[in-house]
Every structure is written in C-alpha cells, then in structure tokens.
Enzyme design. Structure first.
Site, short mmCIF file in Angstrom:
data_model
loop_
_atom_site.label_atom_id
_atom_site.label_comp_id
_atom_site.label_asym_id
_atom_site.label_seq_id
_atom_site.Cartn_x
_atom_site.Cartn_y
_atom_site.Cartn_z
N ASP A 1 -21.98 19.37 -28.02
CA ASP A 1 -22.26 18.18 -28.83
C ASP A 1 -22.50 18.56 -30.30
O ASP A 1 -23.21 19.52 -30.60
CB ASP A 1 -23.53 17.48 -28.33
CG ASP A 1 -23.38 16.96 -26.91
OD1 ASP A 1 -22.25 16.66 -26.50
OD2 ASP A 1 -24.41 16.86 -26.22
N HIS B 1 -20.63 21.67 -21.88
CA HIS B 1 -20.72 20.81 -20.72
C HIS B 1 -19.48 19.93 -20.61
O HIS B 1 -18.72 19.79 -21.57
CB HIS B 1 -22.00 19.96 -20.74
CG HIS B 1 -22.13 19.07 -21.93
ND1 HIS B 1 -22.48 19.53 -23.18
CD2 HIS B 1 -21.96 17.73 -22.06
CE1 HIS B 1 -22.53 18.52 -24.02
NE2 HIS B 1 -22.20 17.40 -23.38
N HIS C 1 -17.15 20.77 -23.92
CA HIS C 1 -17.50 20.64 -25.34
C HIS C 1 -18.96 20.97 -25.60
O HIS C 1 -19.76 21.13 -24.67
CB HIS C 1 -17.21 19.21 -25.83
CG HIS C 1 -18.08 18.16 -25.22
ND1 HIS C 1 -17.92 17.72 -23.92
CD2 HIS C 1 -19.14 17.47 -25.70
CE1 HIS C 1 -18.82 16.80 -23.64
NE2 HIS C 1 -19.60 16.63 -24.71
N ARG D 1 -28.89 8.98 -23.44
CA ARG D 1 -28.90 10.32 -24.05
C ARG D 1 -29.66 10.32 -25.36
O ARG D 1 -29.38 9.51 -26.25
CB ARG D 1 -27.47 10.80 -24.28
CG ARG D 1 -27.41 12.28 -24.63
CD ARG D 1 -25.99 12.74 -24.85
NE ARG D 1 -25.70 12.82 -26.27
CZ ARG D 1 -24.55 13.24 -26.77
NH1 ARG D 1 -23.58 13.61 -25.97
NH2 ARG D 1 -24.37 13.29 -28.07
C1 SIN Z 1 -22.09 13.96 -22.71
O1 SIN Z 1 -21.10 14.63 -22.97
O2 SIN Z 1 -23.08 13.96 -23.42
C2 SIN Z 1 -22.10 13.12 -21.44
C3 SIN Z 1 -22.46 13.93 -20.27
C4 SIN Z 1 -22.49 13.11 -19.01
O3 SIN Z 1 -22.33 11.90 -19.07
O4 SIN Z 1 -22.68 13.69 -17.95
#
Ligand code: SIN
Length: 285
Positions: A100, A256, A98, A271
């Site tokens: 973000d 990612h 995906h 994050r």
């Molecule tokens: C995310 O999708 O922001 C999480 C990525 C992760 O936890 O590695």
C-alpha cells in the site's frame, strides 16, 4: 499480560490471542502486540467486536492515520476506507500482490483491516515476507539490488488514464478521485526496515514503474522476475477471515494480495492506513 503470540506460517505472520480491543488494551499488552508486528510482519486477531470509533482509537496508538485518497470512505468516518464487494461485482480491491501507498515519499507503515462481513467461503488475503524474499536472493543479486533505487507511481493505478477492463467497470463508486493520482516516489530497492533494521525487498507489481536510471522497457524484465520471486509460496501465508477478524500488516515487511474468488458473495472490510516515514537503503547508495 494476557497476550499470546503464535507463529502463523514459517515465513510470515502470527496469531494474537488474549486481546479484546473493545474492552481496552493495556500498555504492556499493546507493547507485546507491537513487538509481534515487528517480528512477524503481519499479525491476526479474531473475535473483535469494535465500532468505527474504537477502530480509530486503536489505530491512533500505532501512528497517525493516513487517509487513502482513492478508496470510498465509510459513511461518517472519513479516516476509514471501505473495502467492499457486492455479490455480482466482478472486481475486488487489492487483488494483485502489492504494497500500500508505495507511491508516496513517506509510504504508509501499515494498515489495520477489520472484517465486518465476509463470504462463507473464499475472500482470503495472502501475505508474503519481503525479508524472506531478500534472504533468498543470491549474493550477486543482493549486491546489485542494494545499489539500486526504483520509481513508484499512483498515476497508472488510480489516475484518469488508468486502464480498467470493461468487464470490471463496476469498481466505479468504490475507487475515485483520479485527479489526485499525482504521486511519484523514489525508494531503495532494498530497504533497511525502519523498526527491525533488517533488509527487505521493496518493489511491487501495482506501483513500481522502473528502476532509477533505467527506462521502463529496460526495467520490466527484472521487475517481473522480482515480482515472481517476491511472492514465492514459501514466503507466504494465507489468512482466512471470519467476521470480527483483524489483520495488522507492515507494508515495509510484507506484500499482500486479496483473493477474488467469491463472485456471488458479499465482503465488507474497514481499513485504516497508518502513516509511515521515508525509507533508507540497506546498503548505502
Ligand atoms: C487491501 O489491499 O488493502 C485489501 C485487502 C483485503 O481486502 O483483503
């Protein structure tokens, strides 16, 4: 200047050495880090020991902070989202390919993810270059997609009607605010990257719902084909976290996928999402 940049994989990613965020990053070093982010789509740093305040201060050098509406915030820090998985919890956050916030009209430029606690083994994150995905398309597909736009939405992913399989309801408390899942957006399928000017494929399996002017049913086969294409192994790099690692990725250049392969272990990430801008097509509509 103390920064060194080493490519991580053939298509995407670079390891940054010589940086201690807690000690402070000079302007010249910061410019080199930012350039690596533009050139490689995602950059990785190891061995950082930072407080939430230092994380925020570093993020503010990149862009305004975009507060995620759906993730649980870190206690006392409403601008840092918590990405947590406890031993025994089934579902992790972000376990599909995906991009973000593509449901926003001005999608987030990127995220700064900092590892506070990681499994002994597992819990890697994969990144896929959407520049490479674009380049590998046929000329005919580039031309066709270059004229297309796609709708993205948060409703089906985070809204009240989002389907959560019964065996993974343990996500309750980690994701919330379904009433805020009202965002829909329209973006070019091939974007002109705002910083590099390069063309990148911009559809993703979590949030893209249909092509503009097409029904969802008409869109589905081509979208599925593009999702499979976008994450071909040769476009990817798999990052193995250590406690204190940081990844800074560009949502306009990469997708990612957080791998959910550590059922009995704890993983805690902080994050910060960085504000972006509206996206232009690579080829005029
Ligand atoms: C995310 O999708 O922001 C999480 C990525 C992760 O936890 O590695």
């Amino acid at each position: 200047m103390s920064v060194s940049v080493t490519p991580a994989g053939p298509a995407v990613g670079a390891i940054i050495d010589g940086v201690d965020i807690a000690a402070g990053v000079g302007d010249e070093d910061f410019a080199a880090i930012r350039q690596a982010y533009i050139d490689f789509g995602v950059i990785f740093l190891h061995g950082q020991d930072i407080t939430p305040e230092q994380h925020i201060e570093f993020a503010e050098r990149w862009s305004e902070i975009n507060v995620n509406r759906f993730f649980q915030a870190v206690d006392g820090h409403s601008r840092i989202a918590e990405v947590r998985k406890e031993p025994g919890q089934k579902r992790n956050i972000g376990s599909n390919w995906h991009t973000d916030h593509s449901y926003d009209n001005e999608p987030a430029m990127g995220s700064i993810l900092y590892a506070r606690d990681v499994p002994d083994i597992g819990g890697d994150t994969m990144f896929a270059s959407q520049y490479a995905a674009y380049e590998a398309l046929s000329d005919g597909m580039k031309e066709t997609l270059g004229r297309m736009w796609a709708h993205h939405s948060s409703r089906h992913a985070f809204g009240a009607l989002a389907y959560v399989p019964p065996e993974t309801v343990d996500v309750v408390g980690r994701l919330g605010n379904p009433e805020l899942a009202t965002q829909d957006s329209l973006h070019p399928v091939i974007i002109k990257h705002p910083l590099s000017g390069r063309p990148a494929l911009y559809v993703n399996g979590d949030f893209t719902v249909r092509f503009d002017g097409w029904t969802p049913a008409e869109s589905e086969p081509l979208l599925q084909q593009l999702y499979a294409h976008a994450s071909r192994p040769e476009f990817t790099y798999r990052f193995a976290w250590k406690k204190g690692s940081m990844a800074i990725w560009d949502n306009r250049a990469v997708q990612h996928n957080a791998i959910n392969d550590y059922p009995d272990q704890f993983r805690l990430m902080h994050r910060i999402t960085l504000e972006g801008e509206s996206l232009e097509p690579f080829v005029g509509r």
